[in-house]
Write an enzyme that holds these catalytic residues in place. Structure first.
Site, short mmCIF file in Angstrom:
data_model
loop_
_atom_site.label_atom_id
_atom_site.label_comp_id
_atom_site.label_asym_id
_atom_site.label_seq_id
_atom_site.Cartn_x
_atom_site.Cartn_y
_atom_site.Cartn_z
N ASP A 4 -10.88 2.15 -3.04
CA ASP A 4 -11.40 1.92 -1.69
C ASP A 4 -12.92 1.99 -1.68
O ASP A 4 -13.55 1.70 -0.66
CB ASP A 4 -10.84 2.97 -0.72
CG ASP A 4 -9.46 2.58 -0.22
OD1 ASP A 4 -9.07 1.42 -0.41
OD2 ASP A 4 -8.77 3.43 0.38
N ASP B 246 0.83 -1.20 0.00
CA ASP B 246 0.00 0.00 0.00
C ASP B 246 0.87 1.25 0.00
O ASP B 246 2.07 1.21 0.33
CB ASP B 246 -0.90 -0.02 1.24
CG ASP B 246 -2.21 0.71 1.04
OD1 ASP B 246 -2.32 1.50 0.09
OD2 ASP B 246 -3.13 0.50 1.86
C1 GLA Z 1 -5.77 2.01 2.37
C2 GLA Z 1 -6.15 0.86 1.46
C3 GLA Z 1 -7.21 0.04 2.14
C4 GLA Z 1 -6.68 -0.48 3.47
C5 GLA Z 1 -6.22 0.68 4.33
C6 GLA Z 1 -5.51 0.19 5.58
O1 GLA Z 1 -6.81 2.90 2.53
O2 GLA Z 1 -6.60 1.34 0.23
O3 GLA Z 1 -7.60 -1.03 1.33
O4 GLA Z 1 -5.62 -1.36 3.23
O5 GLA Z 1 -5.32 1.53 3.62
O6 GLA Z 1 -5.09 1.22 6.37
#
Ligand code: GLA
Length: 674
Positions: free
Chosen positions: A519, A451
């Site tokens: 997301d 990420d």
């Molecule tokens: C980001 C990612 C999510 C999740 C969060 C965790 O927002 O896009 O899918 O992994 O971080 O903190």
């Protein structure tokens, strides 16, 4: 079948013709510049021999709109893709032709500045089974003293023919709203598509398509290009009053400066171009090319994963993850991914990033018991990491406050309570490589979700003589770490995430296996997000989870089947809190996961056809023998949250079948349940 791709050089005309199965790309050195001649349908040798140079720009205009590389210098007033300044203050380039070399399907043309020690190589690459042309340049300082400031180094300039009605297709967006396709008239102006964020970004995607305003899904000419770069970038599309168009692009934005020291070489990322005469279905050619030439493991069928993020957030522990794992396995999941919250003092997003040891509060016996249980259940194990980031509230930051991007006299802007580690620094890269390697060596981990949750600010590196370097070198640092991890752990598969689809580009896809597209897991919104994704990127990399309703981001409720059918268009995953699903929901989920497994090889590796109407797609297997159609009829009544759908209007036909007639499920008509 022998490849039709070839590179020809006509030494009399000083002309090159780059032929692919369906296209020809031709240009000529005229003693002063490399002039573009043709990019379109494939030409015979005779046709290529009589290509006329486009009419020269009028004497005062000097838009330079027919050059293979638009270089600053002389009477050139269009956007310059190559700009430099030398130690004595001189700007621009005056290039002499040095020579060229054809090696198989690769061509290199060398120039050097007539006075300053700067060598410029243009690289072209063709592929045996694709109409894509890959381009990039390299710059080399051939002198012994004085640095050269490179103010702009675009990978390529794409020159298009004259057309009256130019139209631009591109994607805009934001967090939770990626890939919104725009199809707009191209103004007689310079249009800049760019990211200044250090990532390719949610807001603009590094690709474009151009057509003459009449192209449809099935017919018409499309010129398209995509940049293989995961940091900030810029593509300038210029349309002159005479309707000439160029698109020059590369890494970096605005005034990012790279300094070349004596003997140093600067290589730009690949900028890929594709001409097709078959309409916006050009996406299929991109998908095929990416599968064949970009992805590390293109033929693998992507597993159905479960991810804990929307189910449990930061509040995770061993017992609860084991319970989720049992349920996920019972529904057919093949990979269990523990998201954020497993390490350091990571109780919320304000602490812990950078402290990559397993939290003993949450996993008193480490991760091993959970991994063992996940494996016993027949699933692979995956883990979330965000290596490029640090929370100020972390041991790492307290030890190394100088490791983040910063300027000494500026505040350090926090976004999501975190700062960006400077991966241009070799010591920081070595640190990340070490802990990631240890994590993977000490645990049986099949999958990392990598990420990256905030853009760059205060991009400084105090004491570094070339302070803009992190814009480019940070990205190269990320690439280097991932490449090394893959070499050292060949079974490892990686998901690319940047708060969803903030880094969905061909640079990351050359070293990761799938993208967490957004997301926003609202199945209704996803339809548009997925349609935008599919313009260039294939379904095989489009991660799509089925989550809970009302959706945490949009508060919208849609039926479970609708959520599943939306996820079936890509790489399906489960992301809901299975502990709270009813038996009926679990039964339905089990059935739909099974159904997806029967069709996924066609979805992930087949050819995508967008059917008429906004919400229907068809996948055809590469041998033409199997067909999957997914069609959605989202009803506005789904509305937000409490607005219950009216059953009669939730029609959701899903047709599964094959040309051989061995239907895996009989074609089903609009159902009454959505
Ligand atoms: C980001 C990612 C999510 C999740 C969060 C965790 O927002 O896009 O899918 O992994 O971080 O903190």
């Amino acid at each position: 079948m022998p490849s039709l791709s070839e590179i020809r050089f006509d030494s009399q005309a000083f002309q090159w013709a780059l032929n692919t199965a369906a296209t020809t790309y031709a240009f000529r050195w005229d003693g002063a510049a490399l002039r573009h001649l043709h990019w379109g349908p494939r030409l015979t040798v005779d046709q290529a021999g009589v290509l006329a140079r486009p009419p020269a720009a009028r004497w005062l205009d000097g838009d330079g709109g027919d050059e293979e590389l638009a270089v600053e210098g002389g009477a050139h007033f269009g956007p310059a893709g190559l700009r430099a300044r030398y130690a004595d203050g001189t700007r621009g380039l005056e290039l002499d032709y040095v020579g060229s070399e054809i090696s198989g399907l690769e061509l290199q043309i060398r120039f050097r500045d007539c006075h300053f020690p700067l060598q410029v190589d243009l690289h072209y690459r063709l592929f045996e089974d694709s109409d894509v042309i890959e381009r990039r340049i390299t710059l080399h300082h051939t002198g012994e003293s004085d640095s050269i400031a490179v103010l702009r180094a675009d990978s390529a300039c794409w020159v298009l023919p004259e057309r009256p009605g130019w139209r631009l297709s591109h994607a805009i967006g934001g967090w939770g709203a990626e890939n919104r396709l725009q199809r707009v008239p191209l103004p007689h102006a310079e249009t800049v598509l760019t990211s200044r964020r250090g990532i390719s970004s949610h807001q603009a995607s590094p690709w474009l398509m151009l057509d003459d305003g009449t192209t449809t899904e099935e017919a018409g000419q499309v010129w398209s290009a995509a940049l293989a770069w995961s940091g900030s970038w810029r593509i300038t599309v210029a349309r002159t009053p005479e309707n000439r168009v160029i698109a020059t692009g590369g890494f970096g934005h605005d005034d990012i400066l790279q300094t070349l020291q004596p003997h140093e070489t600067l290589s730009t990322p690949a900028f890929l171009g594709l001409y097709t005469g078959a309409g916006f279905g050009a996406s299929r050619a991109w998908h095929g090319h990416i599968r064949a030439h970009v992805l590390p493991q293109p033929t693998e069928v992507r597993p159905v994963l479960f991810n804990s993020w929307e189910a449990t957030g930061f509040a995770i522990n061993e017992q609860q993850q084991m319970e989720l794992a049992a349920l996920a396995a019972s529904l057919g999941a093949e990979l269990f991914v523990v998201d954020d919250g497993w390490f350091g003092e990571r109780n919320n997003d304000a602490a812990g990033l950078g402290d990559w040891w397993v939290s003993r509060d949450r996993f008193p016996n480490g991760l091993h018991p959970l991994i063992k249980e996940v494996r016993r259940l027949g699933m692979g194990f995956g883990l979330w990491v965000e290596p490029e980031m640090v929370n100020p509230d972390s041991r790492l930051y307290r030890m190394h406050p100088d490791w983040v991007l910063h300027h000494p006299h500026r505040r350090r802007t926090l976004i999501r309570n975190q700062l960006v580690l400077n991966f241009a620094r070799p010591d920081v890269v070595a640190w990340a490589q070490d802990w990631l390697d240890a994590l993977l060596s000490e645990h049986h981990i099949d999958f990392l979700k990598w990420d990256m949750n905030r853009p760059f600010t205060e991009v400084g590196w105090p004491g570094q003589p070339d302070p803009d370097r992190p814009w480019v070198d940070h990205v190269r640092g990320v690439y280097a770490i991932i490449d090394q991890l893959r070499r050292d752990h060949p079974g490892l598969r990686i998901e690319c995430c940047a708060s969803g689809g903030g880094r969905a580009d061909l640079g990351m896809l050359a070293r990761t296996d799938q993208i967490w597209v957004s997301d926003n897991t609202d199945a209704f919104d996803r339809l548009a997000i997925q349609r935008g994704h599919g313009q260039i990127l294939p379904a095989a990399v489009m991660g799509a989870w089925v989550t809970d309703c009302p959706n945490p981001l949009t508060n919208r409720s849609v039926p479970l089947r609708f959520r599943f059918h939306t996820a079936m268009a890509g790489v399906m995953g489960l992301g809901g809190n299975l502990l709270e699903w009813s038996d009926q929901e679990r039964d339905e989920a089990r059935r739909l996961v099974g159904q997806y497994k029967r069709i996924r090889h066609v979805v992930q590796h087949g050819d995508l056809y967008r059917l008429r109407g906004p919400d229907a797609v068809q996948y055809i297997s590469s041998d033409g023998g199997e067909v999957v159609v997914l069609a959605w009829a989202p009803d506005r009544h789904y509305g937000l949250g409490h607005d219950e759908p009216s059953p009669a209007r939730q029609a959701l036909p899903v047709l599964l079948g094959s040309r051989r007639g061995d239907h895996t499920q009989s074609p089903c008509l609009p159902s009454s349940e959505g």
